[in-house]
Each structure stands twice: as structure tokens, then as C-alpha cells.
Design a protein around this motif. Structure first.
Motif, mmCIF file in Angstrom:
data_model
loop_
_atom_site.group_PDB
_atom_site.id
_atom_site.type_symbol
_atom_site.label_atom_id
_atom_site.label_comp_id
_atom_site.label_asym_id
_atom_site.label_seq_id
_atom_site.Cartn_x
_atom_site.Cartn_y
_atom_site.Cartn_z
ATOM 1 N N LEU A 46 0.845 -1.128 0.006
ATOM 2 C CA LEU A 46 -0.096 -0.093 -0.072
ATOM 3 C C LEU A 46 0.874 1.232 0.032
ATOM 4 O O LEU A 46 0.684 2.383 -0.848
ATOM 5 N N TYR A 47 1.828 1.319 0.854
ATOM 6 C CA TYR A 47 2.879 2.408 0.709
ATOM 7 C C TYR A 47 3.536 2.621 -0.560
ATOM 8 O O TYR A 47 3.484 3.829 -1.016
ATOM 9 N N GLN A 48 4.126 1.495 -1.040
ATOM 10 C CA GLN A 48 4.756 1.638 -2.357
ATOM 11 C C GLN A 48 3.946 1.975 -3.524
ATOM 12 O O GLN A 48 4.165 2.875 -4.353
ATOM 13 N N ASP A 49 2.642 1.439 -3.447
ATOM 14 C CA ASP A 49 1.671 1.872 -4.553
ATOM 15 C C ASP A 49 1.209 3.466 -4.532
ATOM 16 O O ASP A 49 1.402 4.047 -5.332
ATOM 17 N N LEU A 62 3.118 5.732 -3.050
ATOM 18 C CA LEU A 62 4.257 6.373 -3.292
ATOM 19 C C LEU A 62 4.585 6.692 -4.805
ATOM 20 O O LEU A 62 4.958 7.796 -5.150
ATOM 21 N N THR A 63 4.317 5.516 -5.513
ATOM 22 C CA THR A 63 4.295 5.761 -7.000
ATOM 23 C C THR A 63 3.406 6.710 -7.666
ATOM 24 O O THR A 63 3.770 7.504 -8.324
ATOM 25 N N VAL A 64 2.025 6.843 -6.833
ATOM 26 C CA VAL A 64 1.146 7.980 -7.423
ATOM 27 C C VAL A 64 1.624 9.346 -6.905
ATOM 28 O O VAL A 64 1.511 10.150 -7.844
ATOM 29 N N LEU A 65 2.032 9.459 -5.976
ATOM 30 C CA LEU A 65 2.605 10.706 -5.198
ATOM 31 C C LEU A 65 3.918 11.269 -6.176
ATOM 32 O O LEU A 65 4.046 12.367 -6.615
ATOM 33 N N LYS A 66 4.644 10.423 -6.338
ATOM 34 C CA LYS A 66 5.979 10.880 -6.998
ATOM 35 C C LYS A 66 5.457 11.269 -8.652
ATOM 36 O O LYS A 66 6.025 12.003 -9.090
ATOM 37 N N LYS A 89 3.401 11.367 6.636
ATOM 38 C CA LYS A 89 4.203 12.599 6.448
ATOM 39 C C LYS A 89 5.508 12.009 5.801
ATOM 40 O O LYS A 89 6.076 12.885 4.845
ATOM 41 N N GLU A 90 5.891 10.848 6.071
ATOM 42 C CA GLU A 90 7.096 10.238 5.366
ATOM 43 C C GLU A 90 6.987 9.779 4.017
ATOM 44 O O GLU A 90 7.763 9.952 3.147
ATOM 45 N N LEU A 91 5.616 9.579 3.723
ATOM 46 C CA LEU A 91 5.085 9.119 2.566
ATOM 47 C C LEU A 91 5.083 10.255 1.369
ATOM 48 O O LEU A 91 5.818 10.213 0.252
ATOM 49 N N PHE A 92 4.662 11.274 1.995
ATOM 50 C CA PHE A 92 4.589 12.562 1.163
ATOM 51 C C PHE A 92 6.151 13.175 0.918
ATOM 52 O O PHE A 92 6.725 13.865 0.067
ATOM 53 N N LYS A 93 6.890 13.090 1.896
ATOM 54 C CA LYS A 93 8.327 13.489 1.970
ATOM 55 C C LYS A 93 9.189 12.783 0.662
ATOM 56 O O LYS A 93 10.021 13.223 0.022
ATOM 57 N N GLU A 94 9.048 11.436 0.810
ATOM 58 C CA GLU A 94 9.666 10.417 -0.022
ATOM 59 C C GLU A 94 9.090 10.840 -1.395
ATOM 60 O O GLU A 94 10.154 10.448 -2.394
ATOM 61 N N ALA A 95 8.179 11.150 -1.623
ATOM 62 C CA ALA A 95 7.510 11.605 -3.037
ATOM 63 C C ALA A 95 8.138 12.945 -3.334
ATOM 64 O O ALA A 95 7.906 13.284 -4.653
ATOM 65 N N GLY A 96 8.713 13.857 -2.615
ATOM 66 C CA GLY A 96 9.346 15.062 -2.884
ATOM 67 C C GLY A 96 8.724 16.227 -2.229
ATOM 68 O O GLY A 96 8.984 17.291 -2.541
ATOM 69 N N TYR A 97 7.549 15.900 -1.577
ATOM 70 C CA TYR A 97 6.946 16.939 -0.790
ATOM 71 C C TYR A 97 7.237 17.081 0.755
ATOM 72 O O TYR A 97 6.515 16.554 1.638
#
Length: 235
Positions: A102-105, A107-111, A166-174
């Protein structure tokens, strides 16, 4: 949810815009969670949706712009609400949650959103997570921490969730995420009924505290937004 170009860095007027018939990026993230077969090639079709210029007075002249449409001296932000999926990050810490599909999926969308639309920050008007259908017993069982209070269970589970989001958005560049607590984080419709099996009326304080600690503080509880964000002094 839209990426909006603001053409003047020194603009002093706060513009409040309500979008009708707008494509909801949060709904896309929710769709990723609910769809077993996920095809990232669909991104461009989904995210290139336009708001008709004359569709209504509330959306007049507003369109979704890609990075290619940006003016040289502009900045932009992303408004993304109603993900409703982050509650499944509640049972483990950030590093363990990052291994989940779920996290990785998501993350793909947010990136992809970041690469396609940019944005110096993300505004979340609420409902990143939804706890209405989860009882205290269920939360405690999933945490596996033994005989803890409802208050401790809610704070711990919610903190896991919000720190991971928060980490999810950060890893995506936000790196800058400004989130507002929604009704679904506090308990949802079922959670606001005092005698309901899913009632959260006695843990609203812990929900709010974990939301603030998870999104607005670092691991040492230092507040993240005590300095001007960018562009120097505000006139």
C-alpha cells in the motif's frame, strides 16, 4: 484536487477557491488501495483531467496545469484531500510501513503527481485516514501491545499513521505538508455516537494530539513550522 500556479510571488491577497466537478487526487490514492490490478500507465489519463472553464461560477477559468504550463516566476501548491487509506499504517512504525505494498503503490502515485505537476508544498484539508469503522478492541488487537487504555491505543496507532503519511509525502518529494485534521481522523460518523460500538468520543483529545505530533513535530517533538517557510520576510 488541483495544482494551481500562483503567478506573483509577492501576492498578498488570500484567494479561496472551491472546485466543483474537479478530479480528486485523494480519490485516486484510495483507488490504488482498493484495486488489485494497478496500472501506472493510467496516470496521465487520470491526472490530465481538466476543469471546464465555464462549467460553473466556482470553477470559472480554473484548469489543471502541468509543469510545462508554469510561468518562470511562479510557484505552485497541491491541494489533496480525502485519501482515507492511511489508517492501515497504524499498527507498525514508519520503517516497517514503508515495506507495505500500500505504501509503495501510493508512493508511485505521489511521485508521478510531483513529476507531472510539481508543487512546493501540499495542503491536506482533512481525512487522510479514517477510523470510524475501527473499534477500540480492534485497534488494541492490531497493535499487540497488551492491556493498554483506549487513550494510549488511539494515540499510538494514530501517531504511527500520521508519521508514516508524512514520510510518504516526503519521500515523494513533498517535504512540506500542511495537514488539517478531519472528522474521519477523529472518529467518523460512527465515532461521534456516544453509545456506539465504534464510538471515539472519549479519545478525541488523543486523536488531535497524535495528529499534531505526527504531522507538525519531528521525532524529538520539536515544532517544524516555527520559521518562515520560504521567500524570506513576509511584507
Amino acid at each position: 484536487a488541483h495544482s494551481i500556479g500562483i503567478e506573483n510571488r509577492n501576492q498578498k491577497q488570500l484567494i479561496l477557491m472551491k472546485f466543483r466537478d474537479a478530479f480528486n487526487l485523494g480519490a485516486l490514492l484510495s483507488l490504488v488501495h482498493r484495486t488489485s490490478a494497478y496500472d501506472s500507465s493510467q496516470h496521465d489519463t487520470l491526472l490530465d483531467t481538466k476543469v471546464p472553464a465555464e462549467s460553473s461560477s466556482s470553477s470559472k477559468g480554473v484548469t489543471t496545469k502541468t509543469l510545462e504550463d508554469s510561468e518562470p516566476d511562479s510557484w505552485r501548491f497541491i491541494v489533496l484531500s480525502d485519501m482515507h487509506t492511511a489508517a492501515w499504517f497504524s499498527w507498525k512504525g514508519v520503517e516497517q510501513n514503508k515495506k507495505l505494498k500500500l505504501y509503495q503503490d501510493q508512493l508511485t502515485v505521489l511521485k508521478h503527481i510531483n513529476e507531472k505537476y510539481g508543487g512546493e508544498l501540499v495542503l491536506s484539508p482533512g481525512d487522510i485516514a479514517s477510523y470510524g469503522g475501527l473499534s477500540y478492541d480492534f485497534i488494541k488487537d492490531k497493535l499487540g501491545l497488551g492491556n493498554i487504555s483506549n487513550q494510549e491505543a488511539v494515540y499510538t496507532s494514530h501517531l504511527n499513521c500520521f508519521q508514516t503519511a508524512k514520510e510518504l509525502f516526503k519521500e515523494a518529494g513533498y517535504g512540506t505538508l500542511l495537514a488539517t485534521v478531519g472528522d474521519h481522523e477523529l472518529g467518523d460518523n460512527a465515532g461521534f455516537k456516544p453509545n456506539s460500538h465504534h464510538s471515539k468520543m472519549d479519545t478525541i483529545a488523543q486523536s488531535r494530539e497524535s495528529f499534531g505530533d505526527g504531522f507538525n513535530r519531528d521525532n524529538e517533538k520539536a515544532f517544524l513550522f516555527d520559521q518562515p517557510w520560504f521567500f524570506g520576510d513576509v511584507e
